[in-house]
Design an enzyme around this catalytic site. Structure first.
Site, PDB file in Angstrom:
ATOM      1  N   ILE A   1       0.846  -1.199   0.000  1.00 23.49           N
ATOM      2  CA  ILE A   1       0.000   0.000   0.000  1.00 23.49           C
ATOM      3  C   ILE A   1       0.885   1.254   0.000  1.00 23.49           C
ATOM      4  CG2 ILE A   1      -1.777   1.273   1.278  1.00 23.49           C
ATOM      5  CD1 ILE A   1      -2.560  -1.601   2.438  1.00 23.49           C
TER       6      ILE A   1
ATOM      7  N   ARG B   1      -4.590   1.472  10.608  1.00 23.34           N
ATOM      8  CA  ARG B   1      -5.465   1.048  11.693  1.00 23.34           C
ATOM      9  C   ARG B   1      -5.602   2.203  12.654  1.00 23.34           C
ATOM     10  NH1 ARG B   1      -7.332  -2.605   9.130  1.00 23.34           N
ATOM     11  NH2 ARG B   1      -6.903  -4.835   9.380  1.00 23.34           N
TER      12      ARG B   1
ATOM     13  N   GLU C   1     -14.508   1.107  16.032  1.00 18.59           N
ATOM     14  CA  GLU C   1     -15.330   1.218  14.825  1.00 18.59           C
ATOM     15  C   GLU C   1     -16.611   0.424  15.014  1.00 18.59           C
ATOM     16  OE1 GLU C   1     -13.004   0.086  11.406  1.00 18.59           O
ATOM     17  OE2 GLU C   1     -11.398   1.473  11.907  1.00 18.59           O
TER      18      GLU C   1
ATOM     19  N   HIS D   1     -14.242   3.346   7.230  1.00 21.91           N
ATOM     20  CA  HIS D   1     -13.359   2.210   6.916  1.00 21.91           C
ATOM     21  C   HIS D   1     -13.702   1.600   5.553  1.00 21.91           C
ATOM     22  CE1 HIS D   1     -10.669  -1.092   8.838  1.00 21.91           C
ATOM     23  NE2 HIS D   1     -10.529  -1.055   7.534  1.00 21.91           N
TER      24      HIS D   1
END
Lengths: 314, 314
Positions: free
Chosen positions: A149, A229, A258, A277
């Site tokens: 990523i 995160r 979350e 998210h």
């Protein structure tokens, strides 16, 4: 003929199975709950589990299971539960989410620089009022985490002619950034950044790694983007920094809890973007495609993609 | 010692002159109106004019002028007025705006794909509701005009792994796109596009080149981004296509009439973004930097950048 596979997904297990069967994978069994999973495990010699949130104790109890393919890039939610038995290979998804997540990052960087909110407000009022928008060209972006990523964020940052700094524990891919910092150099790393992008995995070492002293070292106009995160940041320290305008803003796709609780000040702070998210979604299509590639490798006895080494935290 | 230079700019002439003097260019005279310009031209043997909107007839009348450096990339507003005398070299700005304009283009492409407006609305309501956002990866972008601005859009589109089609009259840079179309192939060009980006100059040939038949050939979900000139499109046909939902949307920085009149339906149409001609702003800094580079070439007797050949329309 494929090996017996359990697909465990609270909402979409059936859709995954339909997709996989359409691709010629005919021994798949869907389970949306622990009870359904147990019923299947008692009936079939399941060798492979493909899922998210699969109860780890079932890996212990059903010794036919040899491989657990996660539907996520992160493994913190699994390892948090306990240990994976030595007989089971654990694999995560690598490279599936990179491009979408990097698109998310640049969507917000450009949104902020170009003043799109201000432009939309002017349009609603039918006001023709040019102003000098910002530019990404020449700005400094820091990418914490240089895995698949982070690498994709670096690549796109190059196309915008940004200065690219990177931080990683291993030093891998240090050659892809203009300046590289180790995980003992956080304060130095953040000092010059216009944008800090977090793509790190959550481990004991990275929990709350963006703490008060890191936040206070940042430029007051800098913006943090977190697609890793929530617990990479000390959220209370972040809120304090934002409330005291010691930070320019934050783009947050992940949170310590979350869904983000209604009482969190993050929902309403100016210059904070809260998204649910969704920057790197697993879909039936991209998840299954990755799984099928790995399944072919599994059945051919080849090395799997995304193996989490025993004892590793990501 | 530099040659005598007239800086003509309705608002910022004085600031340009201050900047230029700071850079060692000491023979600059600011004018914000035609009257001021004439007064200066009568007093000084002006050889160079650096400006925007300079009255062309003054070029005829003051034979000391040898070079007109425009503060814009487009020359349509100059050539519209009439002819530039043969003794005067006309130069435009090339490459100054490319990166900012390409940033603008991708800001809106990503804004649309990622559903940032929807995400902001959800945040205002404190609603945690993930949805499946779009992706640029794999989408087809068509770039009409492959000059310096178009080339920069192509370059960034590559970093987003888009399929890149291009249209240009000359065929120059055809090798940088996956498929190239000539200016006789508009309808074929637009048929497969998800995004059409206009970076063309406005000439007799390109006026209203995006007309009803081109618009009707587009996919109904396609989005047009115009950073070139408003009159590249038949604005009435565009409005009709948008009102009939034959087009997915439009991002418009330029218009047939600017400022966009209050009565234009474009202000209020859904999926239309109106911005006040600011995607590629000339600033005192970037404009002067380009001018100084060209001035050094002029004084050294070298070829100038951005020369508009006599008889050419851009």
């Amino acid at each position: 003929m494929t090996v017996p596979i359990l697909v465990y997904q609270p909402r979409a297990a059936q859709r995954y199975c339909t997709y996989l069967r359409d691709q010629g994978c005919d021994t798949v069994y869907p389970a949306t709950t622990r009870e359904e999973a147990e019923a299947i495990l008692q009936q079939h010699p399941i060798e492979v589990v493909f899922g998210i949130g699969f109860p780890l104790d079932l890996l212990e109890r059903y010794s036919s299971i040899r491989w657990l393919q996660l539907m996520s890039a992160g493994v913190d939610h699994v390892l948090h539960q306990g240990r994976v038995p030595a007989r089971v290979t654990l694999t995560r998804m690598v490279g599936v989410f990179s491009r979408q997540m990097a698109e998310y990052v640049f969507a917000y960087l450009l949104h902020i620089e170009k003043g799109i909110e201000r432009l939309c407000a002017q349009q609603r009022e039918q006001r023709w009022k040019p102003f000098r928008a910002g530019v990404l060209t020449g700005k400094v972006i820091g990418v914490a985490g240089l895995g698949s990523i982070g690498q994709e964020v670096v690549r796109k940052a190059r196309a915008f002619d940004m200065k690219v700094h990177g931080l990683s524990r291993t030093g891998e891919h240090a050659d892809t950034v203009d300046r590289h910092f180790s995980d003992r150099e956080w304060v130095d790393f953040v000092r010059e950044l216009d944008y800090l992008v977090l793509t790190l995995p959550l481990t004991d070492q990275t929990r709350h790694v963006v703490n008060e002293s890191v936040l206070w070292a940042m430029k007051p106009e800098a913006v943090i983007v977190n697609v890793g995160r929530g617990a990479l940041m000390d959220e209370s320290a972040l809120i304090a920094a934002l409330q005291q305008a010691r930070l320019g803003g934050a783009v947050l796709d992940v949170f310590e809890q979350e869904p983000l609780p209604a009482e969190s000040p993050l929902w309403r702070l100016p210059n904070v973007y809260v998204t649910p998210h969704m920057s790197g979604p697993t879909t039936v299509e991209n998840g299954s495609t990755y799984f099928l590639e790995n399944l072919a490798r599994y059945q051919a006895g080849q090395a799997l993609l995304g193996v989490v080494e025993p004892g590793a935290a990501y």
